[in-house]
Motif scaffolding. Structure first.
Motif, PDB file in Angstrom:
ATOM      1  N   ASP A  12     -14.744 -11.340  -4.288  1.00  0.00           N
ATOM      2  CA  ASP A  12     -13.324 -11.689  -4.248  1.00  0.00           C
ATOM      3  C   ASP A  12     -13.079 -13.030  -4.950  1.00  0.00           C
ATOM      4  N   ASN A  14     -11.167 -15.390  -4.344  1.00  0.00           N
ATOM      5  CA  ASN A  14     -10.986 -16.569  -3.506  1.00  0.00           C
ATOM      6  C   ASN A  14     -12.242 -17.011  -2.757  1.00  0.00           C
ATOM      7  N   LYS A  32     -16.876 -11.127   0.902  1.00  0.00           N
ATOM      8  CA  LYS A  32     -15.727 -10.242   0.654  1.00  0.00           C
ATOM      9  C   LYS A  32     -15.732  -9.762  -0.794  1.00  0.00           C
ATOM     10  N   SER A  34     -13.763  -7.335  -3.746  1.00  0.00           N
ATOM     11  CA  SER A  34     -12.459  -6.774  -4.077  1.00  0.00           C
ATOM     12  C   SER A  34     -12.484  -6.183  -5.471  1.00  0.00           C
ATOM     13  N   TYR A 185       1.231  -3.965  -3.883  1.00  0.00           N
ATOM     14  CA  TYR A 185       0.384  -3.838  -2.692  1.00  0.00           C
ATOM     15  C   TYR A 185       0.156  -2.358  -2.422  1.00  0.00           C
ATOM     16  N   ALA A 186      -0.981  -2.065  -1.808  1.00  0.00           N
ATOM     17  CA  ALA A 186      -1.212  -0.708  -1.333  1.00  0.00           C
ATOM     18  C   ALA A 186      -0.420  -0.535  -0.043  1.00  0.00           C
ATOM     19  N   LEU A 188       0.682   1.187   3.490  1.00  0.00           N
ATOM     20  CA  LEU A 188      -0.126   1.847   4.530  1.00  0.00           C
ATOM     21  C   LEU A 188      -0.022   3.369   4.441  1.00  0.00           C
TER      22      LEU A 188
ATOM     23  N   ARG B 239      -7.742  -9.527   7.364  1.00  0.00           N
ATOM     24  CA  ARG B 239      -6.894  -8.578   6.643  1.00  0.00           C
ATOM     25  C   ARG B 239      -5.471  -8.765   7.129  1.00  0.00           C
ATOM     26  N   LEU B 241      -1.537  -7.338   7.341  1.00  0.00           N
ATOM     27  CA  LEU B 241      -0.561  -6.253   7.186  1.00  0.00           C
ATOM     28  C   LEU B 241       0.831  -6.851   7.287  1.00  0.00           C
ATOM     29  N   PRO B 284       6.035 -12.346  -4.477  1.00  0.00           N
ATOM     30  CA  PRO B 284       6.240 -10.922  -4.706  1.00  0.00           C
ATOM     31  C   PRO B 284       6.749 -10.175  -3.473  1.00  0.00           C
ATOM     32  N   ALA B 328      -0.894  -3.457   3.145  1.00  0.00           N
ATOM     33  CA  ALA B 328      -2.108  -4.138   3.599  1.00  0.00           C
ATOM     34  C   ALA B 328      -2.683  -4.931   2.443  1.00  0.00           C
ATOM     35  N   GLU B 330      -5.500  -6.071   0.018  1.00  0.00           N
ATOM     36  CA  GLU B 330      -6.762  -5.488  -0.453  1.00  0.00           C
ATOM     37  C   GLU B 330      -7.694  -6.578  -0.974  1.00  0.00           C
ATOM     38  N   SER B 331      -7.201  -7.819  -1.051  1.00  0.00           N
ATOM     39  CA  SER B 331      -8.033  -8.928  -1.524  1.00  0.00           C
ATOM     40  C   SER B 331      -7.541 -10.195  -0.831  1.00  0.00           C
ATOM     41  N   GLU B 332      -8.343 -11.247  -0.940  1.00  0.00           N
ATOM     42  CA  GLU B 332      -7.938 -12.533  -0.362  1.00  0.00           C
ATOM     43  C   GLU B 332      -6.650 -13.026  -1.012  1.00  0.00           C
ATOM     44  N   ALA B 333      -6.532 -12.807  -2.329  1.00  0.00           N
ATOM     45  CA  ALA B 333      -5.332 -13.262  -3.037  1.00  0.00           C
ATOM     46  C   ALA B 333      -4.096 -12.571  -2.472  1.00  0.00           C
ATOM     47  N   GLN B 334      -4.226 -11.266  -2.191  1.00  0.00           N
ATOM     48  CA  GLN B 334      -3.087 -10.548  -1.613  1.00  0.00           C
ATOM     49  C   GLN B 334      -2.811 -11.017  -0.193  1.00  0.00           C
ATOM     50  N   GLN B 336      -3.239 -13.980   0.925  1.00  0.00           N
ATOM     51  CA  GLN B 336      -2.523 -15.256   0.811  1.00  0.00           C
ATOM     52  C   GLN B 336      -1.079 -15.042   0.363  1.00  0.00           C
ATOM     53  N   ALA B 337      -0.882 -14.102  -0.557  1.00  0.00           N
ATOM     54  CA  ALA B 337       0.483 -13.843  -1.041  1.00  0.00           C
ATOM     55  C   ALA B 337       1.349 -13.278   0.086  1.00  0.00           C
ATOM     56  N   LEU B 338       0.755 -12.437   0.946  1.00  0.00           N
ATOM     57  CA  LEU B 338       1.530 -11.909   2.073  1.00  0.00           C
ATOM     58  C   LEU B 338       1.845 -13.022   3.066  1.00  0.00           C
TER      59      LEU B 338
END
Lengths: 250, 480
Positions: A12, A14, A32, A34, A185-186, A188, B239, B241, B284, B328, B330-334, B336-338
């Motif tokens: 990952d 980060n 981690k 990714s 984003y994926a 759910l 993770r 959500l 985003p 959800a 899928e990465s650390e970057a996501q 953080q963005a969430l």
């Protein structure tokens, strides 16, 4: 149009990379993993083509260990239609990956291969170009914009002097740069649907490709530690240090 | 009634009077013998206030002690001179606890910023109070450990201030408040006496635990001059959500379902308008759908199991119509963005000079309280934009009322203070608190009696007398 998107599972972005104490590589246990961020952009672009009615079938492809299935599931959750894993424990080099991809292209007959311009682990920036050469296809590298008009592709590339716009015929290989799009984003519900999408597993032998490494890693080392700065109490002391210690002025 | 409300509304803006004299001219004579001091106008305006911008910054000077002995000397001097002292950390507080508006001497701990000891066996760090929270977190992380108290101001706030306010933040649901992580504390009381409390012990059943009196005391009993903080194992692959929830009534049903099956490290709520402000700043947008409420949920997912559980829960809630969409990381970057969707709310809305409430009710009472509070606020603020966000898994909610551009600041603040009075009454009915994690300081002082009984406040005053008989430590904060 059928689109193939090769993706790589990497540490990952980060995560703080730690070199193994024996210098044989970097620590990957309990780290981690990714999707390579550039490949995420490639997946997003393929999905946008599909949403615009310009692509019908998106095949996500990965080469590596069994865990790469997770990364492929992410691509499926984003919107890819099916996935192929070429499973191997052998570390893969760009030429081996390009040969495997060539074999998959022969099998799946896509008109477009979209992939990241490089992977953030080895920073090789070779796979897309090698694949285009092996296939004898047109290539558009480092693209930051894409326009598809029938069988003609118009791509914008970020080059040193500014932006370069090229027109190329399909079939083609495209490698994508950071500014092409913002991956989604994926969701759910889509993560759940992705569990039921087809994922085929092959081996390099199935594709008749020899992937034995041609490079030998001699040693992996941490970059040198940056020395802490010091405070000087006067301009005279600063000049003295610049002249006699750092030797940057005379 | 209107008259009473007005008097109370004005009450919070008129600062308390206390019988301390001003000694501005003597500062430069006396303080340099003890420690460095500054009295230039720029420094006075910077060090005289926190992030609550309601009060003028008018300290006499700022002292910068570098040792515990210097702090003791300052306190002795202040007792002799009847000089009020205001402790100062990163000044990221929102309740005016670090405000100096009446010629006080600010005591900044920024030069006492050394990490003194790391003990891997005890899993603890001993440090001075001026260490920045993020520096402490990073120091622990570099050694494979984790300091779990975390919040948006981490890059500026200091551990001494975190302790003095018993800081909470985004991980309280899993790790508790700052209080849970302090195993040792050195404080200089208002009498100028040094106390070495608990000394890093896990078990110490020897009578009153004074340490806990100083944690959350907002600098009114003593100055924190050294602390031992406990560390824990770092979270494995968190993770995130984000779920879209249409109905307020369903928010806690989602909470119950998730908490029953997963160890949550965060459960946060924010409303659609919070999301709009943050997205307008370039964060985003996670969904195509829009919803009145959004939930951010975080848990560890080192194996596949927690995420599979979360998907099952989501599927059930989706079928019941309690959630309509979710994403959800899928990465650390996501991830953080969430998190930015939640953490950037304060900064994204700062231009509107929001009036802030930071309230708490027992977690089980959240939904009925929110419905009653929603009725109250939409009745009282028909033309103001109201933001709801916060640590709903802890029963804690931040309410931000945005100032209409055309309205005068002080008129806006007075109208909001009048509504806060009604909100405080409502909170009392629900056994709630008028300050969940921001402290009382100056802004919440007028409402203290809605959360604490008169008898209780009397005991608080008596305790203050014991530790600070001359009332020199942060006078006028929490209560008069």
């Amino acid at each position: 149009m059928k689109v193939m998107v090769p993706i790589k599972r990497v540490i990952d972005y980060n995560v703080n990379i730690r070199v193994k104490t024996d210098g044989s590589g970097v620590e990957t246990a309990n780290v981690k993993m990714s999707m390579n961020p550039f490949d995420e952009i490639a997946v997003e672009q393929a999905i946008r083509l599909k949403e615009a009615g310009q692509a019908e079938d998106i095949i996500a492809v990965s080469i590596g260990v069994a865990k790469c299935q997770e990364t492929l599931r992410t691509a499926l959750a984003m919107g890819a239609d099916r996935a192929i894993l070429v499973q191997t424990e052998t570390p893969t080099e760009p030429l081996a990956v390009a040969k495997l991809l060539k074999a998959l292209v022969a099998q799946e007959q896509p008109q477009l291969v979209i992939l990241g311009k490089q992977a953030i682990d080895d920073d090789c920036n070779q796979t897309g170009q090698m694949l285009a050469a092996l296939l004898g296809w047109a290539q558009g590298t480092f693209i930051s914009a894409l326009n598809l008009d029938g069988q003609t592709l118009e791509v914008t590339r970020e080059v040193d002097g500014g932006l370069e716009t090229l027109r190329l015929p399909a079939p083609a290989v495209l490698t994508v740069d950071l500014r092409l799009n913002q991956p989604r984003y994926a969701s759910l519900p889509n993560i759940m649907k992705a569990k039921r999408k087809p994922l085929t597993t092959l081996t390099p032998d199935d594709l008749g490709v020899d992937i034995s490494p041609r490079l030998t890693t001699l040693k992996v080392a941490e970059p040198p530690q940056r020395q802490a700065g010091i405070k000087v109490s006067s301009v005279a002391e600063l000049v003295d240090k610049l002249r006699n210690e750092a030797k940057v002025i005379s | 009634m209107a008259l009473i409300v007005l008097v109370l509304a004005v009450g919070i803006f008129s600062l308390s009077r206390y019988p301390l004299t001003m000694h501005t001219p003597q500062l430069e004579q006396h303080i340099p013998a003890i420690c460095p001091v500054r009295t230039d106008p720029d420094s006075l305006s910077v060090y005289g206030r926190d992030w609550s911008t309601l009060y003028p910054a008018r300290p006499s000077g700022i002292a910068f002690p570098e040792t515990i002995e210097q702090v003791i000397a300052l306190v002795h001097w202040a007792n002799q001179q009847q000089m009020a002292l205001v402790p100062s950390g990163g000044r990221t507080g929102l309740s005016g606890g670090a405000t100096a508006s009446q010629g006080e001497l600010v005591v900044s701990f920024e030069r006492m910023n050394q990490i003194l000891n790391f003990d891997p066996v005890a899993a603890s760090i001993t440090c001075q109070p001026g260490v920045i929270t993020q520096t402490l977190q990073d120091y622990a992380a570099e050694r494979g450990w984790y300091y779990p108290v975390d919040f948006a101001a981490r890059g500026s706030s200091q551990i001494g201030g975190n302790i003095a306010t018993n800081a909470g933040g985004i991980n309280v649901i899993r790790y508790g408040l700052t209080r849970n992580w302090i195993s040792g504390l050195k404080v200089v009381t208002g009498r100028g006496e040094l106390l070495d409390l608990n000394k890093g012990l896990i078990k110490n059943a020897t009578g009153y635990d004074l340490r806990h009196l100083f944690i959350g005391s907002e600098g009114t009993l003593g100055f924190i001059v050294e602390a031992t903080v406990q560390l824990t194992r770092p979270p494995q692959q968190p993770r995130v959500l984000v779920l879209a929830v249409p109905e307020l009534a369903d928010v806690m049903a989602v909470f119950t379902a998730f908490r029953q099956h997963l160890e949550l490290s965060a459960f946060e709520l924010f409303t659609a308008n919070c999301m709009r402000h943050v997205v307008a700043r370039g964060v985003p947008q996670p969904f195509a759908v829009s919803s009145d409420y959004y939930l951010l949920i975080e848990f560890e997912s080192a194996s596949d199991e927690p995420m599979d559980t979360a998907l099952q829960l989501f599927e059930q809630l989706l079928e019941q119509g309690k959630v309509i969409d979710g994403v959800a990381s899928e990465s650390e970057a996501q991830a953080q963005a969430l998190w930015q969707l939640r953490e950037d709310i304060t900064e994204a809305t700062a231009v509107y000079q929001p009036y802030k409430n930071d309230i708490a009710v027992p977690v089980g009472q959240i939904v009925p309280f929110l419905q009653a509070a929603n009725d109250l606020l939409s009745r009282e603020y028909p033309d103001y934009e109201v933001l709801w966000f916060g640590h709903i898994g802890d029963g804690n909610l931040h309410i931000g009322v945005l100032k209409p551009a055309e309205l005068d600041s002080s008129e806006f603040a007075q109208r909001c203070a009048a509504v806060t009075e009604q909100l405080a009454q409502l909170l009392a009915q629900f056994n709630g608190s008028i300050s969940a994690e921001h402290g009382v300081g100056l802004t919440k002082k007028a409402y203290l009696s809605y959360t604490r009984s008169a008898t209780e406040i009397n005991y608080l005053r008596t305790l203050k007398q014991v530790f600070d008989p001359n009332g020199i430590l942060n006078p006028g904060k929490i209560f008069d």
